[in-house]
Design an enzyme around this catalytic site. Structure first.
Site, PDB file in Angstrom:
ATOM      1  N   GLU A  64      -6.134 -10.838  -1.134  1.00  0.00           N
ATOM      2  CA  GLU A  64      -6.694 -10.890   0.191  1.00  0.00           C
ATOM      3  C   GLU A  64      -8.376 -10.591   0.039  1.00  0.00           C
ATOM      4  O   GLU A  64      -9.021  -9.913   0.624  1.00  0.00           O
ATOM      5  CB  GLU A  64      -6.288  -9.535   0.795  1.00  0.00           C
ATOM      6  N   ASP A  99     -12.102 -10.771  -0.316  1.00  0.00           N
ATOM      7  CA  ASP A  99     -13.250 -10.893   0.578  1.00  0.00           C
ATOM      8  C   ASP A  99     -14.494 -10.034  -0.097  1.00  0.00           C
ATOM      9  O   ASP A  99     -14.204  -9.045  -0.540  1.00  0.00           O
ATOM     10  CB  ASP A  99     -13.009 -10.823   2.152  1.00  0.00           C
ATOM     11  N   GLU A 154       0.963  -1.102   0.084  1.00  0.00           N
ATOM     12  CA  GLU A 154       0.096   0.113   0.106  1.00  0.00           C
ATOM     13  C   GLU A 154       0.828   1.287  -0.043  1.00  0.00           C
ATOM     14  O   GLU A 154       0.558   2.249   0.819  1.00  0.00           O
ATOM     15  CB  GLU A 154      -1.166  -0.103   1.099  1.00  0.00           C
ATOM     16  N   ASN A 197       2.265  -5.115  -3.200  1.00  0.00           N
ATOM     17  CA  ASN A 197       0.708  -5.498  -2.775  1.00  0.00           C
ATOM     18  C   ASN A 197      -0.020  -4.380  -2.516  1.00  0.00           C
ATOM     19  O   ASN A 197       0.330  -3.258  -1.674  1.00  0.00           O
ATOM     20  CB  ASN A 197       0.720  -6.392  -1.424  1.00  0.00           C
ATOM     21  N   HIS A 210     -10.442  -6.477  -1.589  1.00  0.00           N
ATOM     22  CA  HIS A 210     -11.479  -6.134  -0.500  1.00  0.00           C
ATOM     23  C   HIS A 210     -12.641  -5.593  -1.092  1.00  0.00           C
ATOM     24  O   HIS A 210     -12.483  -4.336  -1.530  1.00  0.00           O
ATOM     25  CB  HIS A 210     -10.973  -5.619   0.681  1.00  0.00           C
TER      26      HIS A 210
END
Ligand code: G3I
Length: 352
Positions: free
Chosen positions: A263, A265, A156, A197, A233
């Protein structure tokens, strides 16, 4: 034929019959479907339930062939004081993964969050900061050399606008902290795959353009970077930009970089509205298919795997139920969608 002979013959026939009960009942575990495709299906893992909940360990080992260490390798967790490292939880998770044949991803060497006070408030000079960075990366990466196959080196670093994120490292070192971190990680383990990432850079937008330009520049400077992690996400409605995800993956692949969904979800408003589990499953299907159909998308990793241990409710009030297994570890429609997608094409080997 005498009755005793008939009984003997029947007994022999039954003994020779394949043990039907030995065949797995129900769909094959995700990891078996993924293994047949040479693909990694993973989940992030936290230490406490892995230590204390047999069901957590059982489902993880049965369904996944890859795990990401969710928190235990973050700076504040693994390097809480300048002269002290704490690897207990990370070692436990890494050892569990390797003992159960899972590949292990390390997360994350540098991030603007989860920084210990001594680092955040240290007011170090540029040279001191680079020395601290080097010591941290060398100590952590060398410890797992040959056991952690891939690292999120920097997490990030880019803002939604596409600019550099203001952070401890950016302020102390400048934007070349990213190149430095990757070079240090490569020196510590030349065989590890090194990823950048980020979140919100999955589709085609200002942020994903900036990530593309950043990693393109790194490759031009000869920085050892091997892939980009797209966190993903998301919430309902994300299926609308699955084609953009596919385009973004392809342009990163065209640079020679791997892509992984790192990641995933899909948070739902709670209580979940009617048909929301079906919509959630559809998003799982579309995003997994975009990865499977891409030239070089090598892993699909959810951030956790059971709603019982998801970060979502704590960070997004009023949302939850984001993962493939519910709080009682029952598979949800999202799990079925992933299973169908992984089993979609003919497997590479004949199944007799
Ligand atoms: O370990 C301490 C514990 O000792 C203390 O008693 C407790 C007090 O609240 O805090 C515990 O640390 C928590 C840590 O998770 C471990 O459980 C932190 O407070 C909490 O903030 C931290 O949250 C994690 C978050 O990153 C950190 O910002 C989430 O579990 C984790 O799922 C989340 O993961 C991030 C990825 O690393 C990067 N991408 C975004 C994703 C979601 O934010």
């Amino acid at each position: 034929m005498k009755l005793t002979n008939i009984v003997t013959l029947l007994t022999l026939l039954l003994m020779a019959a394949p043990l039907a009960s030995a065949e797995p009942s129900g769909p094959l575990p995700l990891r078996e479907l993924a293994d047949r495709r040479g693909f990694d299906i993973g989940a992030s893992v936290v230490a406490l339930p892995l230590r204390e909940e047999p069901k957590y360990a059982e489902v993880l080992a049965r369904e996944y062939n890859l795990l990401t260490v969710a928190n235990s390798l973050k700076f504040s967790m693994v390097h809480p004081e300048r002269d002290r490292y704490d690897f207990a939880d990370a070692d436990f998770i890494v050892n569990f993964g390797l003992q159960h044949g899972l590949r292990v991803r390390g997360h994350t060497l540098l991030w603007h969050k989860m920084e210990p006070g001594w680092l955040k408030n240290g007011q170090f000079t540029r040279d001191e900061s680079i020395a601290i960075l080097g010591d941290h990366i060398k100590t952590v990466v060398e410890r797992y050399r040959g056991r952690i196959y891939a690292w999120d080196v920097v997490n990030e670093a880019i803002e939604d606008s596409g600019g550099w994120r203001d952070s401890t490292w950016f302020r102390a070192v400048g934007s070349d902290y990213v190149d430095l971190a990757f070079r240090m990680a490569h020196e510590a383990d030349p065989d590890a795959l090194l990823f950048y990432n980020d979140f919100g850079a999955e589709g085609m937008n200002a942020k994903s353009d900036a990530v593309y330009e950043m990693v393109r520049g790194m490759l031009e400077r000869g920085v050892p970077i091997h892939g980009v992690g797209l966190q993903m996400h998301v919430q309902l409605g994300a299926a609308a930009w699955a084609d953009d995800l596919a385009r973004n993956i392809r342009r990163l692949n065209a640079l020679g970089l791997e892509v992984q969904i790192t990641e995933f979800d899909v948070r739902l408003p709670m209580p979940p509205p009617p048909d929301s589990y079906k919509s959630q499953a559809n998003i799982h299907r579309k995003m997994l298919r975009a990865c499977l159909d891409a030239p070089n998308c090598t892993a699909f990793i959810t951030w956790g795997f059971t709603d019982k241990h998801s970060w979502i409710p704590r960070f997004f009030g009023g949302f939850g139920a984001a993962l493939p297994f519910d709080e009682q570890y029952n598979p949800k429609p999202a799990y079925e969608a992933m299973s169908q997608e992984l089993g979609r094409e003919e497997v590479r080997f004949e199944v007799y």
